[in-house]
Motif scaffolding. Structure first.
Motif, mmCIF file in Angstrom:
data_model
loop_
_atom_site.group_PDB
_atom_site.id
_atom_site.type_symbol
_atom_site.label_atom_id
_atom_site.label_comp_id
_atom_site.label_asym_id
_atom_site.label_seq_id
_atom_site.Cartn_x
_atom_site.Cartn_y
_atom_site.Cartn_z
ATOM 1 N N MET A 162 91.765 45.473 -15.265
ATOM 2 C CA MET A 162 92.358 44.607 -16.272
ATOM 3 C C MET A 162 92.053 43.127 -16.049
ATOM 4 S SD MET A 162 93.977 46.553 -18.373
ATOM 5 C CE MET A 162 94.469 48.280 -18.466
ATOM 6 N N GLN A 163 91.523 42.784 -14.899
ATOM 7 C CA GLN A 163 91.303 41.377 -14.566
ATOM 8 C C GLN A 163 90.463 40.659 -15.613
ATOM 9 O OE1 GLN A 163 92.565 39.628 -11.976
ATOM 10 N NE2 GLN A 163 93.626 41.303 -10.981
ATOM 11 N N ASP A 164 89.320 41.218 -15.955
ATOM 12 C CA ASP A 164 88.433 40.584 -16.936
ATOM 13 C C ASP A 164 89.022 40.627 -18.337
ATOM 14 O OD1 ASP A 164 86.607 40.021 -14.959
ATOM 15 O OD2 ASP A 164 85.376 41.790 -15.331
ATOM 16 N N ILE A 165 89.753 41.690 -18.648
ATOM 17 C CA ILE A 165 90.346 41.832 -19.985
ATOM 18 C C ILE A 165 91.395 40.753 -20.245
ATOM 19 C CG2 ILE A 165 91.748 43.351 -21.448
ATOM 20 C CD1 ILE A 165 90.447 45.719 -20.046
ATOM 21 N N LEU A 166 92.171 40.428 -19.228
ATOM 22 C CA LEU A 166 93.270 39.469 -19.395
ATOM 23 C C LEU A 166 92.819 38.015 -19.321
ATOM 24 C CD1 LEU A 166 96.053 41.159 -17.234
ATOM 25 C CD2 LEU A 166 95.753 41.246 -19.708
ATOM 26 N N TYR A 167 91.622 37.784 -18.841
ATOM 27 C CA TYR A 167 91.146 36.401 -18.666
ATOM 28 C C TYR A 167 91.179 35.634 -19.992
ATOM 29 C CZ TYR A 167 88.130 32.414 -17.720
ATOM 30 O OH TYR A 167 87.628 31.140 -17.614
ATOM 31 N N ASN A 168 91.876 34.501 -19.980
ATOM 32 C CA ASN A 168 91.966 33.597 -21.126
ATOM 33 C C ASN A 168 92.647 34.224 -22.354
ATOM 34 O OD1 ASN A 168 91.534 30.910 -21.933
ATOM 35 N ND2 ASN A 168 89.783 31.513 -23.201
ATOM 36 N N LYS A 169 93.477 35.248 -22.133
ATOM 37 C CA LYS A 169 94.168 35.903 -23.232
ATOM 38 C C LYS A 169 95.635 35.448 -23.315
ATOM 39 C CE LYS A 169 90.811 38.530 -24.722
ATOM 40 N NZ LYS A 169 89.745 38.103 -23.812
ATOM 41 N N ARG A 170 96.219 35.620 -24.480
ATOM 42 C CA ARG A 170 97.623 35.266 -24.725
ATOM 43 C C ARG A 170 98.462 36.527 -24.571
ATOM 44 N NH1 ARG A 170 95.543 32.855 -30.281
ATOM 45 N NH2 ARG A 170 94.506 34.867 -30.001
ATOM 46 N N ILE A 171 99.332 36.523 -23.571
ATOM 47 C CA ILE A 171 100.063 37.734 -23.186
ATOM 48 C C ILE A 171 101.541 37.632 -23.558
ATOM 49 C CG2 ILE A 171 100.857 39.098 -21.204
ATOM 50 C CD1 ILE A 171 98.243 38.273 -19.807
ATOM 51 N N LEU A 172 102.054 38.723 -24.089
ATOM 52 C CA LEU A 172 103.500 38.859 -24.328
ATOM 53 C C LEU A 172 104.022 39.911 -23.352
ATOM 54 C CD1 LEU A 172 106.145 38.427 -25.840
ATOM 55 C CD2 LEU A 172 105.363 40.074 -27.566
ATOM 56 N N LEU A 173 104.816 39.476 -22.384
ATOM 57 C CA LEU A 173 105.406 40.366 -21.387
ATOM 58 C C LEU A 173 106.772 40.820 -21.888
ATOM 59 C CD1 LEU A 173 105.230 41.530 -18.449
ATOM 60 C CD2 LEU A 173 106.379 39.435 -17.691
ATOM 61 N N ILE A 174 107.024 42.133 -21.853
ATOM 62 C CA ILE A 174 108.236 42.691 -22.456
ATOM 63 C C ILE A 174 109.101 43.429 -21.437
ATOM 64 C CG2 ILE A 174 109.065 44.499 -24.041
ATOM 65 C CD1 ILE A 174 108.285 41.973 -25.468
ATOM 66 N N ASP A 175 110.421 43.174 -21.493
ATOM 67 C CA ASP A 175 111.395 43.930 -20.713
ATOM 68 C C ASP A 175 112.688 44.007 -21.516
ATOM 69 O OD1 ASP A 175 112.249 45.463 -18.626
ATOM 70 O OD2 ASP A 175 112.455 43.841 -17.182
ATOM 71 N N ASP A 176 113.609 44.869 -21.076
ATOM 72 C CA ASP A 176 114.833 45.043 -21.856
ATOM 73 C C ASP A 176 115.864 43.945 -21.618
ATOM 74 O OD1 ASP A 176 115.301 45.874 -19.256
ATOM 75 O OD2 ASP A 176 116.491 47.625 -19.805
#
Length: 207
Positions: A161-175
């Protein structure tokens, strides 16, 4: 095919239109402002929550005790609908993972089902980029300082996942966010992949 009539997911009142909560139950929700979660001395991120840890949202969160996948899915949809997240742009949704032992006991991950609920409404892909490598104690059983130590080095980002996540906008989800220790540990690990941004969405946060 018989289609069941729509009912409110909280009070079980029959509804005219298919929605998650009736107007009365949705009006019980008292929104909270976004929260700046400190990750390091120079870096913090925004946490968006529907409300404080109170009903009706509290009931959706506690439904994980009964392996209620529908409630988790609906909780994710409500997070997207009732917070400012729907006005933002993301490349991937990443749920906070469970350790495989706890997953085996519960047979599903509530955060993952929430992520799928958001995906359904937004079409943003869900990415299982994090892995929980330590079977930690339930955070609710620990003090503030103990919670931080409990989840220290508990997560890793899959190498694929390292290359996939590079420079991406991430939404981290938890309850739920209480002290933020689990979310902080996840963010610290995700930052190693150098994403463009990380934002957190939760059902409730303890105010």
């Amino acid at each position: 095919m018989i289609i069941a009539p729509p009912i409110c997911a909280y009070c079980k009142t029959f509804l005219i239109h298919r929605t998650i909560l009736c107007t009365l139950c949705q009006n019980k929700i008292k929104p909270v402002v976004s929260y700046e979660l400190t990750i390091t001395a120079t870096y913090s991120i925004q946490v968006f929550a529907i409300c404080d840890y109170k009903d009706p949202i509290r009931t959706f969160i506690l439904a994980k005790k009964y392996s209620n996948l529908t409630a988790a899915h609906q909780l994710g949809m409500l997070v997207w609908k009732l917070t400012d997240l729907h006005n933002q742009t993301f490349d991937y949704i990443i749920p906070v993972p469970l350790h495989w032992r706890r997953y085996a006991q519960r047979n599903y991950n509530q955060a993952a089902q929430m992520a799928y609920g958001i995906q359904k409404q937004s079409t943003i892909p869900v990415l299982h980029a994090l892995k929980r490598v330590h079977a930690t104690i339930h955070q609710s059983e620990l003090s503030h300082n103990e919670r931080t130590e409990n989840v220290k080095n508990a997560f890793i980002t899959a190498k694929s996942m390292q290359d996939i996540l590079y420079n991406k906008r991430i939404l981290l989800i938890d309850d739920l966010m209480t002290t933020g220790a689990t979310l902080r540990a996840c963010v610290q690990e995700l930052r190693k992949a150098k994403p463009c941004s990380i934002t957190i969405g939760v059902g409730s946060r303890v105010v």
